[in-house]
Design a protein around this motif. Structure first.
Motif, PDB file in Angstrom:
ATOM      1  N   VAL A 468       0.875  -1.176   0.000  1.00 40.99           N
ATOM      2  CA  VAL A 468       0.000   0.000   0.000  1.00 40.99           C
ATOM      3  C   VAL A 468       0.906   1.219   0.000  1.00 40.99           C
ATOM      4  O   VAL A 468       1.847   1.307   0.793  1.00 40.99           O
ATOM      5  N   ASN A 469       0.635   2.143  -0.877  1.00 38.46           N
ATOM      6  CA  ASN A 469       1.471   3.338  -0.992  1.00 38.46           C
ATOM      7  C   ASN A 469       0.628   4.585  -0.758  1.00 38.46           C
ATOM      8  O   ASN A 469      -0.588   4.579  -0.960  1.00 38.46           O
ATOM      9  N   PHE A 470       1.302   5.648  -0.323  1.00 39.12           N
ATOM     10  CA  PHE A 470       0.630   6.919  -0.092  1.00 39.12           C
ATOM     11  C   PHE A 470       1.371   8.035  -0.813  1.00 39.12           C
ATOM     12  O   PHE A 470       2.601   8.032  -0.880  1.00 39.12           O
ATOM     13  N   ARG A 471       0.591   8.980  -1.312  1.00 38.25           N
ATOM     14  CA  ARG A 471       1.193  10.144  -1.958  1.00 38.25           C
ATOM     15  C   ARG A 471       1.703  11.144  -0.913  1.00 38.25           C
ATOM     16  O   ARG A 471       2.586  11.938  -1.179  1.00 38.25           O
ATOM     17  N   LEU A 472       1.113  11.114   0.275  1.00 42.87           N
ATOM     18  CA  LEU A 472       1.456  12.070   1.326  1.00 42.87           C
ATOM     19  C   LEU A 472       2.954  12.024   1.643  1.00 42.87           C
ATOM     20  O   LEU A 472       3.520  10.963   1.877  1.00 42.87           O
ATOM     21  N   ARG A 473       3.600  13.193   1.655  1.00 47.01           N
ATOM     22  CA  ARG A 473       5.034  13.278   1.935  1.00 47.01           C
ATOM     23  C   ARG A 473       5.278  13.720   3.361  1.00 47.01           C
ATOM     24  O   ARG A 473       4.437  14.344   3.999  1.00 47.01           O
ATOM     25  N   ASP A 474       6.476  13.453   3.821  1.00 45.91           N
ATOM     26  CA  ASP A 474       6.913  14.039   5.077  1.00 45.91           C
ATOM     27  C   ASP A 474       7.071  15.545   4.897  1.00 45.91           C
ATOM     28  O   ASP A 474       7.440  16.017   3.812  1.00 45.91           O
ATOM     29  N   ALA A 475       6.780  16.283   5.948  1.00 43.64           N
ATOM     30  CA  ALA A 475       6.793  17.751   5.860  1.00 43.64           C
ATOM     31  C   ALA A 475       8.206  18.280   6.057  1.00 43.64           C
ATOM     32  O   ALA A 475       8.878  17.943   7.040  1.00 43.64           O
ATOM     33  N   ILE A 476       8.657  19.098   5.110  1.00 46.20           N
ATOM     34  CA  ILE A 476       9.954  19.771   5.266  1.00 46.20           C
ATOM     35  C   ILE A 476       9.788  20.846   6.329  1.00 46.20           C
ATOM     36  O   ILE A 476       8.925  21.717   6.220  1.00 46.20           O
ATOM     37  N   PHE A 477      10.624  20.787   7.358  1.00 43.88           N
ATOM     38  CA  PHE A 477      10.407  21.605   8.544  1.00 43.88           C
ATOM     39  C   PHE A 477      11.524  22.625   8.776  1.00 43.88           C
ATOM     40  O   PHE A 477      11.558  23.266   9.827  1.00 43.88           O
ATOM     41  N   SER A 478      12.404  22.782   7.806  1.00 43.67           N
ATOM     42  CA  SER A 478      13.486  23.764   7.947  1.00 43.67           C
ATOM     43  C   SER A 478      13.286  24.923   6.986  1.00 43.67           C
ATOM     44  O   SER A 478      12.854  24.729   5.849  1.00 43.67           O
ATOM     45  N   ARG A 479      13.631  26.110   7.437  1.00 41.90           N
ATOM     46  CA  ARG A 479      13.686  27.281   6.568  1.00 41.90           C
ATOM     47  C   ARG A 479      14.972  28.044   6.902  1.00 41.90           C
ATOM     48  O   ARG A 479      15.305  28.204   8.082  1.00 41.90           O
ATOM     49  N   GLN A 480      15.644  28.512   5.879  1.00 41.49           N
ATOM     50  CA  GLN A 480      16.900  29.236   6.097  1.00 41.49           C
ATOM     51  C   GLN A 480      16.586  30.723   6.257  1.00 41.49           C
ATOM     52  O   GLN A 480      17.002  31.566   5.475  1.00 41.49           O
ATOM     53  N   ARG A 481      15.818  31.010   7.306  1.00 39.03           N
ATOM     54  CA  ARG A 481      15.354  32.364   7.565  1.00 39.03           C
ATOM     55  C   ARG A 481      15.690  32.750   9.000  1.00 39.03           C
ATOM     56  O   ARG A 481      16.064  31.908   9.817  1.00 39.03           O
ATOM     57  N   TYR A 482      15.481  34.026   9.290  1.00 41.41           N
ATOM     58  CA  TYR A 482      15.649  34.506  10.656  1.00 41.41           C
ATOM     59  C   TYR A 482      14.324  34.477  11.418  1.00 41.41           C
ATOM     60  O   TYR A 482      14.264  33.971  12.536  1.00 41.41           O
ATOM     61  N   TRP A 483      13.268  34.985  10.815  1.00 42.39           N
ATOM     62  CA  TRP A 483      12.023  35.249  11.530  1.00 42.39           C
ATOM     63  C   TRP A 483      11.180  33.977  11.612  1.00 42.39           C
ATOM     64  O   TRP A 483      10.196  33.767  10.906  1.00 42.39           O
ATOM     65  N   GLY A 484      11.583  33.097  12.503  1.00 44.54           N
ATOM     66  CA  GLY A 484      10.886  31.846  12.733  1.00 44.54           C
ATOM     67  C   GLY A 484      11.374  31.244  14.045  1.00 44.54           C
ATOM     68  O   GLY A 484      12.300  31.750  14.680  1.00 44.54           O
TER      69      GLY A 484
END
Length: 920
Positions: A468-484
């Protein structure tokens, strides 16, 4: 006495604030109801009239539930981290916190002015350390857990370590990355770094390589909805696909539960379908194809939902990001492949999924062997295959898949039909039914029989297995920003180590610039001593959805310094009973919030498996643009009805200087310096503008500031008018041409309570006719609010008001309940009238009027009287009359003699409370 809405609204908004009228406390003696709006990102532009649509609807419902005796939690806060504030900081040097604070103050001013019944003591701001401490805490909790597929729940990482120590990982059924098998002895013999790398593959919050939308100019990863056609929406910079190590959340582990639990929710079918499609469950088989680049041979695994079509697989396709591209690209194809990869990297996966007409691709130079036909088939690379679905490689069956078909036609590849009698001359054939042909041992079977038979054969020949396969991906949780939110992670000898819970929050440091460093590191690398005990801290920050994924829980217990939410508060409020927001969050925020909640449910932090029981998507209020028509080569402007007599240019004009499509000429001359000496060609002494329905946008000058509406008509008029525009779920244009009618209604309602400019209502008992008007309105209002049909409620108020004027009613027995009924829609005027009626407490603390059906029983009926089937006149009779009495009344009526014109009556057909038909 005149209805002074400005004075009334200002007074009651101040009083609500001083008395904290809407501050809520848990009370186990009463039922609870939790109403939530999707909280806003506070931009510098402030609110336009489209923004409050959902807020007004939720406020009406909140006020209604209070009147019905519920303890109502109705909070508001701000999704305050984000790229816009950071970009403004880069441009101006002003700290994002200052910009955000200023924008929040503007939003709060506007929200207060519209009269929302929010409990502001529970306000949250995702950019405040007291709040994001709990986002960091949740991340550490996910880092400290793995997902056990056998129990379908998250478990502490220590339980996994114990299994490794005693039996290795052979029997571990986990949601994890690609991990080689190892024994207990091998695990126990690993060094600290090697163990950490293995555990990272199992953690629910993990560091792993993935393909991202990288914007070099902004120096950060962007979400799919921040990119269009390879360009960043913010700043218009080129964006490319790049493989990077990023923090990710293993959302895919919860795919089955996220899918199944949709059936328990009161969401619309369309919204559920959007989530189902995003999760994308499919059953099929993983199969192994032998592939060779001329030098080496490999086993390439693919996933297919239709193993029965294997005999029609005439080529294979790799995703441009697939690790197989490098292995299978031959030397003579490398330059062409590299150029194509560069082209594909400029598109997001979402754009590639949406592109159905354009065919692009490149031959890798390598070949695979079809495991059933043993034919050599070419391996291509194309953007229509995505790396995250299955294995990032497909077997292409062009006869029965539309994208494979167009690809094969474009590159002149073989197309083999597998269904008897199917026509593939112009397009692929949907092979969901039919009889198999050209398919070896499957020939003669129906498609329904062939699908499981093919998978059986795949497993029998050891070519693969069911999956059984799913299209749902793992969420990318990094941003190369300051305001977070900073990650509470430091690196010791390249091992990611979590901070302890008592070291939270890890606060954002001060930096000199909000740009990446000259060497390309994220902005946090600019901070002095961004370390923990001498070890470097993570330099990326969390994405925007981090702070919004569990904010609904924090509202339950916002001042708690020891937990995200206490057990007692969570067990009282449990989950959101009504959530209102836009469909744009259907596949992002809602998926992530549901995942976040389920993880907290697994770990015993919350008592409900789903966060949002009922969800309503409000439509969009579109702009109603206005145009003026300038005669070419002049500064003359011709009115709409005369423009066809001239050669003109259509120009957008600010809708705020147009009223009922009539242009304010003086304001127009002041609006733009170029128009100071404008001349006008009028019709009937007026300039009539053209109009069109478009997206509300500053560039089209059709943004309407709610402050202007409140200044000119009042907040109560704005609230009722937004509801009056049409059904809540539908998009509709903003059109002030009808706002006068709503305002007139409120003024007429106000006048019901005054005689000779003096406030006063009659204490006389209401008549049956007056009670009938009231109770019809009670029934209608209650039904409409429960069904979110607010537009028809407004119409019902207008009808009832007209009827009260017809019977000249100003009796307390009627008007007092009407004030309560109106209060969810127009709270300011209702509070003022309620107070003048002698009440000291807020109308929001009153009880919703009880409907009495006896008052609405019809005591008369207007019969249509027909002659030989043709309607001639109408006859009003008592509803209690028998058929014989009705017939007698019709015979005796003088109009009957008129229409008989001397003819005799053969018979009279009477259907009580329906018709009278005279046959002559």
């Amino acid at each position: 006495m005149e209805y002074n809405f400005l004075e009334i609204e200002k007074h009651w908004q101040s009083r609500w604030s001083q008395e904290q009228t809407f501050k809520v406390k848990e009370d186990n003696s009463k039922p609870k109801f939790y109403v939530l709006d999707m909280f806003p990102y506070p931009s510098g532009a402030g609110l336009h009239v489209g923004h409050p649509l959902g807020y007004i609807a939720s406020d009406i419902y909140s006020r209604y539930k209070r009147l019905k005796g519920f303890i109502v939690l109705h909070p508001m806060g701000y999704d305050a981290f984000g790229l816009p504030a950071e970009q403004y900081a880069i441009q101006t040097g002003q700290h994002p916190a200052k910009t955000t604070e200023k924008n929040i103050a503007r939003y709060r001013e506007q929200l207060d002015r519209i009269g929302f019944s929010y409990d502001w003591s529970r306000e949250v701001r995702t950019c405040e350390p007291e709040y994001y401490k709990w986002t960091q805490w949740a991340f550490l909790e996910m880092f400290a857990h793995w997902y056990n597929n056998n129990t379908q729940s998250a478990q502490k990482i220590e339980t996994l370590i114990k299994i490794f120590e005693t039996e290795g990982n052979e029997n571990v059924n986990a949601a994890c990355g690609d991990v080689a098998l190892f024994t207990a002895d091998e695990w126990n013999g690993m060094g600290e770094k090697e163990r950490a790398e293995v555990l990272m593959q199992y953690r629910l919050a993990y560091l792993g390589e993935t393909s991202v939308n990288w914007c070099p100019a902004l120096g950060t990863v962007l979400a799919n909805d921040e990119v269009k056609e390879g360009i960043s929406l913010r700043g218009g910079h080129p964006v490319e696909q790049r493989k990077m190590k990023q923090w990710q959340l293993r959302v895919s582990a919860y795919a089955e539960r996220l899918l199944n639990d949709l059936d328990t929710l009161e969401w619309t079918d369309s919204l559920k379908d959007m989530q189902r499609n995003w999760i994308g469950r499919s059953q099929g088989a993983e199969m192994i194809f032998k592939v060779s680049n001329g030098k080496e041979e490999f086993d390439l695994e693919i996933f297919t939902t239709r193993a029965d079509t294997i005999f029609g697989a005439t080529f294979m396709v790799l995703a441009p990001e697939s690790e197989w591209v490098e292995r299978l690209t031959t030397a003579d194809q490398k330059a062409e492949v590299d150029e194509y990869i560069k082209y594909a990297s400029r598109k997001t996966e979402r754009e590639r999924m949406a592109e159905t007409k354009k065919v692009t691709g490149v031959f890798s130079g390598s070949y695979a062997v079809n495991p059933f036909t043993l034919e050599k088939i070419p391996v291509w690379i194309s953007e229509y295959v995505l790396a995250g679905y299955g294995t990032g490689a497909i077997m292409a069956v062009p006869a029965h898949d539309s994208r494979d078909y167009f690809f094969a036609k474009h590159f002149n590849l073989p197309i083999i039909p597998l269904i008897e009698g199917c026509d593939i001359s112009q397009e692929s054939f949907d092979a969901k039914e039919g009889v198999m042909c050209n398919s070896g041992f499957l020939n003669g079977m129906s498609v329904k029989e062939a699908i499981p038979a093919a998978i059986d054969e795949v497993e029998k020949r050891a070519l693969g297995k069911r999956k059984v396969n799913f299209r749902l991906r793992d969420a990318i949780f990094s941003r190369q920003r300051y305001w977070g939110e900073p990650f509470p992670i430091y690196y010791k000898d390249d091992i990611a180590v979590p901070l302890t819970y008592d070291q939270l929050p890890l606060e954002l440091p001060e930096i000199d610039k909000y740009l990446p460093t000259e060497s390309g590191e994220p902005p946090l690398a600019r901070a002095e001593n961004w370390t923990h005990n001498g070890y470097p801290l993570e330099k990326s920050t969390m994405p925007g959805f981090a702070g919004s994924s569990a904010y609904y829980l924090r509202y339950m217990d916002p001042q708690n310094s020891t937990a995200l939410v206490s057990k007692e508060a969570n067990e009282y409020w449990r989950s959101v009973d009504l959530y209102i927001g836009g469909t744009e969050h259907a596949t992002g925020h809602l998926i992530y919030s549901r995942f976040w909640n389920k993880f907290l449910y697994d770990t015993g932090r919350v008592c409900e498996a789903e966060p949002f029981r009922k969800l309503i998507n409000q439509g969009m209020i579109q702009g109603r643009s206005n145009f003026v028509y300038r005669v070419k080569g002049t500064n003359k402007f011709v009115s709409l009805g005369l423009k066809d007599s001239y050669d003109t240019t259509e120009i957008h004009v600010d809708v705020n200087i147009v009223h009922n499509d009539k242009l304010d000429l003086a304001a127009f001359k002041v609006w733009m310096p170029d128009y100071a000496d404008a001349e006008f060609i009028l019709e009937n002494d007026e300039y009539i503008c053209g109009w069109a329905v478009e997206k509300m946008s500053k560039s089209m000058f059709n943004v309407v500031n709610p402050d202007i509406i409140c200044d000119n008509y009042g907040a109560d008029t704005l609230r009722m008018y937004e509801m009056f525009l049409g059904p809540l779920e539908q998009s509709k244009p903003w059109d002030t041409n009808g706002i006068d009618g709503v305002h007139r209604f409120l003024k007429r309602f106000w006048r019901l309570f005054f005689a000779d400019k003096t406030f006063g209502v009659s204490e006389e008992r209401a008549t049956a006719a007056e009670l009938k008007i009231l109770h019809k309105l009670i029934k209608k209002t209650q039904e409409d609010i429960e069904n979110f049909s607010f537009n028809t409620s407004v119409s019902a108020f207008m009808i009832a008001l007209n009827e009260l004027y017809e019977v000249n009613c100003n009796k307390r027995e009627i008007l007092e309940p009407m004030v309560i009924l109106l209060s969810p829609f127009a709270p300011h005027i209702s509070e003022e009238l309620w107070s003048r009626l002698g009440h000291t407490q807020s109308v929001s603390l009153a009880a919703f009027p009880e409907f009495n059906a006896e008052h609405t029983i019809e005591d008369s009926f207007e019969y249509p009287v027909s002659f030989n089937g043709k309607l001639r006149y109408k006859l009003t009779l008592s509803a209690s009359l028998s058929a014989a009495e009705i017939e007698a009344a019709a015979r005796e009526n003088e109009q009957t003699a008129k229409y008989l014109a001397g003819a005799s009556i053969k018979k009279i057909i009477v259907v009580p409370k329906k018709i009278i038909n005279i046959v002559c």
